[in-house]
Design an enzyme around this catalytic site. Structure first.
Site, PDB file in Angstrom:
ATOM      1  N   GLY A  93       0.827  -1.198   0.000  1.00 33.34           N
ATOM      2  CA  GLY A  93       0.000   0.000   0.000  1.00 33.34           C
ATOM      3  C   GLY A  93       0.857   1.242   0.000  1.00 33.34           C
ATOM      4  O   GLY A  93       1.781   1.364   0.806  1.00 33.34           O
ATOM      5  N   GLY A  94       0.558   2.156  -0.912  1.00 31.58           N
ATOM      6  CA  GLY A  94       1.322   3.394  -1.023  1.00 31.58           C
ATOM      7  C   GLY A  94       0.446   4.610  -0.870  1.00 31.58           C
ATOM      8  O   GLY A  94       0.548   5.571  -1.618  1.00 31.58           O
ATOM      9  N   ALA A 105       0.129   6.350   4.629  1.00 30.94           N
ATOM     10  CA  ALA A 105       0.757   5.498   5.640  1.00 30.94           C
ATOM     11  C   ALA A 105       1.917   4.710   5.026  1.00 30.94           C
ATOM     12  O   ALA A 105       3.041   4.726   5.544  1.00 30.94           O
ATOM     13  CB  ALA A 105      -0.278   4.550   6.238  1.00 30.94           C
ATOM     14  N   GLY A 106       1.652   4.033   3.917  1.00 31.94           N
ATOM     15  CA  GLY A 106       2.679   3.200   3.300  1.00 31.94           C
ATOM     16  C   GLY A 106       3.868   4.013   2.811  1.00 31.94           C
ATOM     17  O   GLY A 106       5.018   3.592   2.924  1.00 31.94           O
ATOM     18  N   SER A 162     -16.581  18.019   1.680  1.00 28.69           N
ATOM     19  CA  SER A 162     -15.757  18.038   2.890  1.00 28.69           C
ATOM     20  C   SER A 162     -16.392  18.827   4.028  1.00 28.69           C
ATOM     21  O   SER A 162     -17.128  19.792   3.817  1.00 28.69           O
ATOM     22  CB  SER A 162     -14.400  18.641   2.565  1.00 28.69           C
ATOM     23  OG  SER A 162     -13.718  18.978   3.743  1.00 28.69           O
ATOM     24  N   ARG A 166     -19.073  14.062  13.575  1.00 28.81           N
ATOM     25  CA  ARG A 166     -19.723  13.501  12.388  1.00 28.81           C
ATOM     26  C   ARG A 166     -20.887  12.576  12.685  1.00 28.81           C
ATOM     27  O   ARG A 166     -21.908  12.622  12.007  1.00 28.81           O
ATOM     28  CB  ARG A 166     -18.700  12.726  11.598  1.00 28.81           C
ATOM     29  CG  ARG A 166     -17.695  13.664  11.037  1.00 28.81           C
ATOM     30  CD  ARG A 166     -16.761  12.968  10.133  1.00 28.81           C
ATOM     31  NE  ARG A 166     -15.962  14.020   9.521  1.00 28.81           N
ATOM     32  CZ  ARG A 166     -14.881  13.810   8.819  1.00 28.81           C
ATOM     33  NH1 ARG A 166     -14.455  12.582   8.621  1.00 28.81           N
ATOM     34  NH2 ARG A 166     -14.224  14.807   8.300  1.00 28.81           N
TER      35      ARG A 166
HETATM   36  C1  LIG Z   1     -13.329  11.638   0.215  1.00 29.04           C
HETATM   37  C2  LIG Z   1     -12.496  11.544   1.450  1.00 29.04           C
HETATM   38  C3  LIG Z   1     -12.007  12.688   2.069  1.00 29.04           C
HETATM   39  C4  LIG Z   1     -11.216  12.600   3.207  1.00 29.04           C
HETATM   40  N1  LIG Z   1     -10.759  13.755   3.802  1.00 29.04           N
HETATM   41  C5  LIG Z   1      -9.982  13.660   4.900  1.00 29.04           C
HETATM   42  C6  LIG Z   1      -9.468  14.829   5.515  1.00 29.04           C
HETATM   43  O1  LIG Z   1      -9.708  15.943   5.072  1.00 29.04           O
HETATM   44  N2  LIG Z   1      -8.695  14.692   6.599  1.00 29.04           N
HETATM   45  C7  LIG Z   1      -8.385  13.472   7.113  1.00 29.04           C
HETATM   46  O2  LIG Z   1      -7.649  13.426   8.083  1.00 29.04           O
HETATM   47  N3  LIG Z   1      -8.846  12.346   6.542  1.00 29.04           N
HETATM   48  C8  LIG Z   1      -9.640  12.410   5.446  1.00 29.04           C
HETATM   49  N4  LIG Z   1     -10.112  11.261   4.877  1.00 29.04           N
HETATM   50  C9  LIG Z   1      -9.635   9.962   5.329  1.00 29.04           C
HETATM   51  C10 LIG Z   1      -8.260   9.687   4.752  1.00 29.04           C
HETATM   52  O3  LIG Z   1      -8.174  10.187   3.448  1.00 29.04           O
HETATM   53  C11 LIG Z   1      -7.921   8.216   4.667  1.00 29.04           C
HETATM   54  O4  LIG Z   1      -8.229   7.609   5.867  1.00 29.04           O
HETATM   55  C12 LIG Z   1      -6.445   8.035   4.406  1.00 29.04           C
HETATM   56  O5  LIG Z   1      -6.054   8.719   3.243  1.00 29.04           O
HETATM   57  C13 LIG Z   1      -6.069   6.574   4.275  1.00 29.04           C
HETATM   58  O6  LIG Z   1      -4.705   6.479   3.940  1.00 29.04           O
HETATM   59  P1  LIG Z   1      -3.961   5.089   3.910  1.00 29.04           P
HETATM   60  O7  LIG Z   1      -2.540   5.385   3.659  1.00 29.04           O
HETATM   61  O8  LIG Z   1      -4.290   4.306   5.102  1.00 29.04           O
HETATM   62  O9  LIG Z   1      -4.599   4.300   2.700  1.00 29.04           O
HETATM   63  P2  LIG Z   1      -4.918   4.684   1.171  1.00 29.04           P
HETATM   64  O10 LIG Z   1      -4.544   6.047   0.811  1.00 29.04           O
HETATM   65  O11 LIG Z   1      -6.305   4.233   0.953  1.00 29.04           O
HETATM   66  O12 LIG Z   1      -3.930   3.750   0.384  1.00 29.04           O
HETATM   67  C14 LIG Z   1      -4.075   2.374   0.360  1.00 29.04           C
HETATM   68  C15 LIG Z   1      -2.983   1.798  -0.489  1.00 29.04           C
HETATM   69  O13 LIG Z   1      -3.031   0.386  -0.407  1.00 29.04           O
HETATM   70  C16 LIG Z   1      -3.028  -0.170  -1.690  1.00 29.04           C
HETATM   71  N5  LIG Z   1      -3.764  -1.429  -1.629  1.00 29.04           N
HETATM   72  C17 LIG Z   1      -5.013  -1.654  -1.179  1.00 29.04           C
HETATM   73  N6  LIG Z   1      -5.329  -2.946  -1.304  1.00 29.04           N
HETATM   74  C18 LIG Z   1      -4.258  -3.559  -1.826  1.00 29.04           C
HETATM   75  C19 LIG Z   1      -3.976  -4.897  -2.220  1.00 29.04           C
HETATM   76  N7  LIG Z   1      -4.854  -5.876  -2.112  1.00 29.04           N
HETATM   77  N8  LIG Z   1      -2.751  -5.163  -2.743  1.00 29.04           N
HETATM   78  C20 LIG Z   1      -1.828  -4.170  -2.914  1.00 29.04           C
HETATM   79  N9  LIG Z   1      -2.056  -2.898  -2.553  1.00 29.04           N
HETATM   80  C21 LIG Z   1      -3.256  -2.604  -2.021  1.00 29.04           C
HETATM   81  C22 LIG Z   1      -3.655   0.875  -2.571  1.00 29.04           C
HETATM   82  O14 LIG Z   1      -3.244   0.717  -3.915  1.00 29.04           O
HETATM   83  C23 LIG Z   1      -3.092   2.150  -1.957  1.00 29.04           C
HETATM   84  O15 LIG Z   1      -1.802   2.420  -2.461  1.00 29.04           O
HETATM   85  C24 LIG Z   1     -10.926  11.343   3.744  1.00 29.04           C
HETATM   86  C25 LIG Z   1     -11.424  10.198   3.131  1.00 29.04           C
HETATM   87  C26 LIG Z   1     -12.239  10.287   2.019  1.00 29.04           C
HETATM   88  C27 LIG Z   1     -12.845   9.054   1.452  1.00 29.04           C
END
Ligand SMILES: Cc1cc2nc3c(=O)[nH]c(=O)nc-3n(C[C@H](O)[C@H](O)[C@H](O)COP(=O)(O)OP(=O)(O)OC[C@H]3O[C@@H](n4cnc5c(N)ncnc54)[C@H](O)[C@@H]3O)c2cc1C
Ligand code: SF4
Ligand code: SF4
Ligand code: FES
Lengths: 673, 301
Positions: free
Chosen positions: A10-11, A14-15, A251, A298
């Site tokens: 995952g990129g 966090a990743g 938002s 929320r």
């Molecule tokens: C519309 C929207 C607006 C938001 N606005 C805010 C905000 O203003 N402030 C805030 O704090 N939070 C906000 N959030 C929440 C926040 O964006 C997310 O919780 C956060 O970006 C998640 O980041 P992440 O790194 O965990 O995962 P993600 O960014 O979801 O990345 C997941 C990664 O894992 C990879 N992956 C997934 N499954 C697999 C698999 N099976 N095999 C290989 N790779 C895989 C994907 O390709 C991706 O690279 C918002 C969320 C949404 C939906």
């Protein structure tokens, strides 16, 4: 020994932050992702990222207050030490992102500008236009590209994680993944694996999340033995734009910048909203929650919007539930500068200019507070021990989870703009612990016998081939997904009832059975999106089941989890004595409920992927639980009675004859209340 | 072939379903005609395929493709595998879904059916981008777009991620200047439209390993035009107070083979950028900076 080799799945924010930190510390990183990492779901985040800042600090804010808001907003369902560490890191994380070149909005003097988000009274949220997530992600993507150019990080984009590989002792030694172009299935030996795969919105069909947020990766980890925590806590965002393919987020910053939510007092008033006079508008959030107004947390905003439409019958439209979110009283210049990006989204998809006409919005599934269970090691100061291999580690040694796919930071409800922080924090903070865990190992995973990986690869190849070879099945995976989504949205979002949850559980089991009869319309072995989707659909059922079962068993209301049958209404009496008596009963009930339910739900999959549920005590050593009273009738009386009780308990604890229970709790109760 | 028998077996169902539903909706529902240019894999011949999808309110090209996947049969009821395409965010911020819609390169997620039908009431035509090798159907290989970002070192070379306090103070004007450039989502629309950007398709040689192929591909990328998006990113970082410290390295790659001198100033790029990024301004700035730098280098020798 060679450098440790770490596999990051995952990129998103966090990743990427973990990968950057690992590369910097000398590790070799394999980074795999379903989409090019720059296209990860994190780009969708609009509103901003929270931390205490020098201005709020002078207004009485502190890391402790940020901790308190996060815990209180999350209804005390999260362990407190990790949250303390995160809020302590907040200012440093924003500084770092600033150094990476994130174009945060600026004040006239050139400092970072901030806005206010839900669940707090301070302007803690830093933002970059209305695309903060995109800007933060790009900054990290750039650093990762830099490490890629230096040969420390190798990206594997368009790859799907299929399962973790565990050795005989149960330690994770790598993973098996599939190339989405060639369909090749391949083992990635790794000294530790970090899962950063984001949320699981697609279990609910349409949500505000991106199309790769299927939850497939976490489900696979769960089915291979990782525990899942607090699955039933799903955040439904109050304001989304209904759409056929996706529910697009509007938002919270729209309200943060002054947006007001209202409905006409006359049901389905057909007049142009701009022609409805103030007196005939019901600003129901402002009326019911004078302190927070449109910026209540929320879960509350969502329930109120849901309630005014379904119970009061005041939905703006007749056939479709929605309310107005109004920005038309704000200056166009300010709107363009601060909210341009999100207003463009509305304009692009609805064909209406929200600067001129109030928007129509309705709640949508948005975020998963639950996720893989992860450990932490508490420090003497009440935060986390830096570099401990336990931080962010799942119950599988050597297998870590960070970002939205862990369960750690947001309890029963996430505050706006706290997720970007928790994603970056957990990535940065986990890295040294991961490397320490690797350092304690006698060998490198690449030296493990090849048969270990071969058998996992073989198992996945068989699953893949079996799917391709299915013949004559009547089920269409896309139609089945829609059915699952509708069912989950209907039964497991804003309002939950036990009869519906139990029935839905059975229905999901039947759908899972029907999934066995999905046949593919593409049986080829080249960029076969059909088989990839069908696989991830199959992995949605175990998640759906743990969400439903967790919700069914949890007979209380907490944060996003709302069961009307168990709700505790406010105070009815009007005379002071009656009020106090009722408040005392209310507090008794609250205490009993806390004792019974202030626990994380832990789901463990049996061999069929069915959840076994148990409960975990929560570390509340910093801030004792207290009633969450946003806007409750008689909340002030309850608060008074509650404080009195706490003071009495505190007094009792100070009696020398009594043995101290836990020192921290007693002395902190003053600060917390 | 195994595939053939299933396709035949399934076709009966698909046809009867279709007939039935077609009857149900005939009186009330409009249909949208879609023509898709398909290709089963790299190096294979492409072919057109027609689909017919019931019209819905607020549809976009993504929902069209979703319905096609769900139906998996053509206008005349022939079962076919779903059309492959890329997407993720569905709100024009991830850059995945670029394709050529009605002859114009754009994002599928913001291509609304109503607007497309105004352009052409008869049908909607979907084609993959032509400047990138087709992987399958509408999916193309855009690694070159990201490679160009490496070429121009589109990053801030920080000392490390440990805490060192905040970044530089930045005026609101500078922020307003940088922000639009920073919204580039590497979608590639600007490259598809650019006459100077030509397709590079590297075919694997039988004796070659995957690594060797990768090296050969990167070398080819390195020789050819980097594209407007990369020039603009170089300017973004050269204008940042910290990024500026490495301005010379970026200018050096901008002026090397496949750099800014390739740009013929046709300005097609800026016209198609879905994020309205002022690409020509970036190109002009880069041109000036490159000239100044080249002269300076001449004198420094
Ligand atoms: C519309 C929207 C607006 C938001 N606005 C805010 C905000 O203003 N402030 C805030 O704090 N939070 C906000 N959030 C929440 C926040 O964006 C997310 O919780 C956060 O970006 C998640 O980041 P992440 O790194 O965990 O995962 P993600 O960014 O979801 O990345 C997941 C990664 O894992 C990879 N992956 C997934 N499954 C697999 C698999 N099976 N095999 C290989 N790779 C895989 C994907 O390709 C991706 O690279 C918002 C969320 C949404 C939906
Ligand atoms: S201005 Fe340059 S980059 Fe843009 S389309 Fe023309 S040649 Fe291509
Ligand atoms: S400059 Fe515009 S068109 Fe080009 S890649 Fe970036 S966003 Fe896409
Ligand atoms: S799907 Fe992300 S830009 Fe269209």
């Amino acid at each position: 020994m060679t450098h440790p080799r770490i596999l990051v799945i995952g990129g998103g924010l966090a990743g990427l932050s973990a990968s950057m930190r690992l590369a910097e510390a000398g590790a070799d990183v394999d980074l795999i992702s379903l989409v090019p990492v720059k296209r990860s779901h994190s780009v969708c985040a609009q509103g901003g990222i929270n931390s205490v800042n020098s201005v709020t600090r002078q207004q009485g804010d502190s890391e402790w207050m940020h901790l308190d808001d996060t815990i209180y907003g999350g209804d005390f369902l999260q362990h407190q030490p990790p949250v303390k560490e995160m809020t302590d890191w907040g200012p440093r994380i924003i500084d770092l992102m600033d150094r990476l070149g994130v174009p945060f909005n600026r004040t006239p003097e050139g400092f970072r500008d901030h806005r206010r988000f839900g669940g707090t009274l301070y302007k803690r949220t830093a933002f970059a236009g209305a695309t903060t997530g995109q800007q933060l992600l790009y900054a990290l993507d750039e650093q990762v590209r830099r490490w890629e150019a230096l040969g420390k990080i190798k990206k594997w984009e368009f790859w799907d994680f299929l399962e973790p590989v565990l050795d005989d002792s149960g330690r994770c030694r790598g993973a098996v993944c599939q190339d989405l172009v060639t369909m090749e299935i391949k083992a990635f030996p790794a000294d530790a694996v970090i899962l950063a795969s984001g949320g699981c919105g697609l279990v609910f069909g349409r949500s505000t999340m991106s199309m790769v947020c299927t939850g497939g990766a976490v489900s696979r980890a769960y089915q291979h033995g990782a525990w899942y925590g607090n699955g039933e806590f799903i955040q439904v965002h109050p304001t989304a734009i209904p759409g056929a393919d996706k529910l697009r987020l509007m938002s919270e910053s729209a309200r943060g910048e002054g947006g007001r939510v209202w409905v006409p007092r006359t049901p389905q008033d057909i007049r142009d909203p701009r022609e409805i006079p103030e007196s005939q508008r019901c600003y129901f959030l402002e009326e019911r929650y004078p302190k927070y107004g449109n910026l209540v947390p929320r879960d509350i905003a969502t329930r109120e919007i849901f309630d005014i439409c379904t119970n009061d019958g005041l939905s703006v439209e007749k056939d479709r539930l929605c309310v107005y979110l109004d920005l038309t009283h704000l200056s166009r210049e300010m709107l363009d500068k601060k909210l341009g990006g999100i207003l463009e989204i509305y304009e692009k998809f609805q064909g209406v200019d929200p600067r001129v006409v109030p928007m129509k919005i309705f709640p949508a599934v948005h975020y998963s507070m639950g996720g893989l269970w992860v450990d932490f090691q508490k420090s003497a100061s009440g935060g986390l021990e830096e570099g401990s291999p336990r931080n962010q580690q799942t119950n599988i040694p050597g297998f870590y989870a960070i970002g939205e796919c862990d369960y750690q930071y947001h309890g029963a409800n996430r505050l706006g703009a706290n997720s970007l922080l928790s994603c970056i924090f957990s990535g940065l903070f986990a890295a040294p612990g991961v490397l320490n865990s690797v350092a304690s190992q006698p060998n490198r995973s690449a030296e493990e016998p090849a048969r270990l990986f071969r058998s996992s690869v073989r198992r996945q190849e068989e699953r893949h081939e079996a799917l391709l070879a299915r013949r004559g099945g009547k089920e269409n995976p896309y139609a089945l997904h829609q059915e699952l989504g509708n069912l989950m949205t209907r039964t497991a979002t804003v309002v939950r009832r036990n009869d519906q949850l139990a029935a839905a559980y059975d229905e999901v089991c039947q759908m899972e059975e029907r999934w066995q009869h999905c046949s593919l319309s593409d049986t080829g072995n080249w960029t076969n999106q059909n088989v990839v989707f069908t696989k991830s659909l199959g992995d949605m059922f175990p998640l759906a089941k743990l969400i439903l079962k967790g919700a069914l068993l949890r007979d209380e209301c907490r944060g996003a989890h709302y069961k009307p049958a168990t709700s505790m209404p406010g105070i009815a009496a009007t005379d002071p004595a009656g009020q106090r008596a009722e408040a005392a009963v209310w507090c008794d009930r609250f205490e009993a409920n806390t004792k019974r339910w202030l626990k994380s739900t832990i789901a463990k999959a049996d061999s069929h992927g069915n959840p076994n549920i148990s409960y975990e005590e929560i570390d509340t050593s910093l801030i004792p639980p207290r009633p969450r009273l946003y806007g409750l009738v008689g909340g002030d009386v309850i608060e008074e009675v509650w404080k009195q009780r706490q003071a009495n308990a505190h007094e009792a604890a100070r009696q020398p004859a009594l043995p101290p229970i836990t020192g921290g709790v007693a002395s902190d109760s003053i600060k917390g209340s | 072939m195994i595939g053939v028998s299933t396709k035949n077996a399934a076709s009966g169902d698909a046809i009867s379903n279709k007939n039935q539903s077609a009857k149900d909706r005939k009186s009330t529902e409009r249909v949208v005609h879609v023509r898709v240019l398909r290709q089963d894999g790299p190096g294979q011949a492409s072919y057109w395929e027609r689909h017919e999808i019931p019209y819905e309110l607020n549809m976009n090209v993504i929902s069209i493709l979703q319905r096609i996947a769900q139906k998996s049969c053509t206008q005349d009821g022939r079962p076919v595998p779903p059309v492959a395409w890329d997407c993720n965010c569905l709100e024009e911020v991830c850059g995945s879904c670029t394709m050529v819609v009605n002859g114009r390169t754009r994002m599928a997620c913001t291509s609304l059916v109503d607007a497309l039908l105004v352009e052409d009431a008869q049908e909607i035509e979907l084609r993959p981008m032509s400047k990138f090798p087709v992987v399958r159907d509408l999916v193309v290989d855009r690694r070159r777009v990201f490679h160009a970002l490496k070429r121009v070192q589109a990053w801030i070379p920080i000392d490390g991620s440990f805490d060192q306090g905040p970044g530089p103070r930045i005026s609101p004007d500078e922020q307003q200047d940088a922000y639009p450039l920073s919204t580039c989502m590497s979608c590639g629309c600007c490259l598809e439209a650019c006459p100077q950007y030509t397709k590079i398709e590297i075919v694997k040689r039988p004796e070659e390993t995957v690594e060797e192929l990768g090296i050969r591909r990167e070398a080819a990328f390195h020789r050819e035009f980097m594209g407007a998006h990369a020039i603009s990113q170089a300017m973004l970082f050269n204008n940042h107070p910290t990024g500026r410290m490495n301005a010379e390295e970026r200018l050096s790659s901008l002026t090397s083979q496949g750099g800014i001198q390739m740009c013929g100033n046709a300005q097609n790029c800026v016209a198609v950028c879905p994020k309205s990024i002022p690409l020509t301004r970036s190109i002009a700035r880069a041109g000036r900076a490159a000239t100044v730098w080249a002269i300076k280098k001449l004198f420094d020798r």
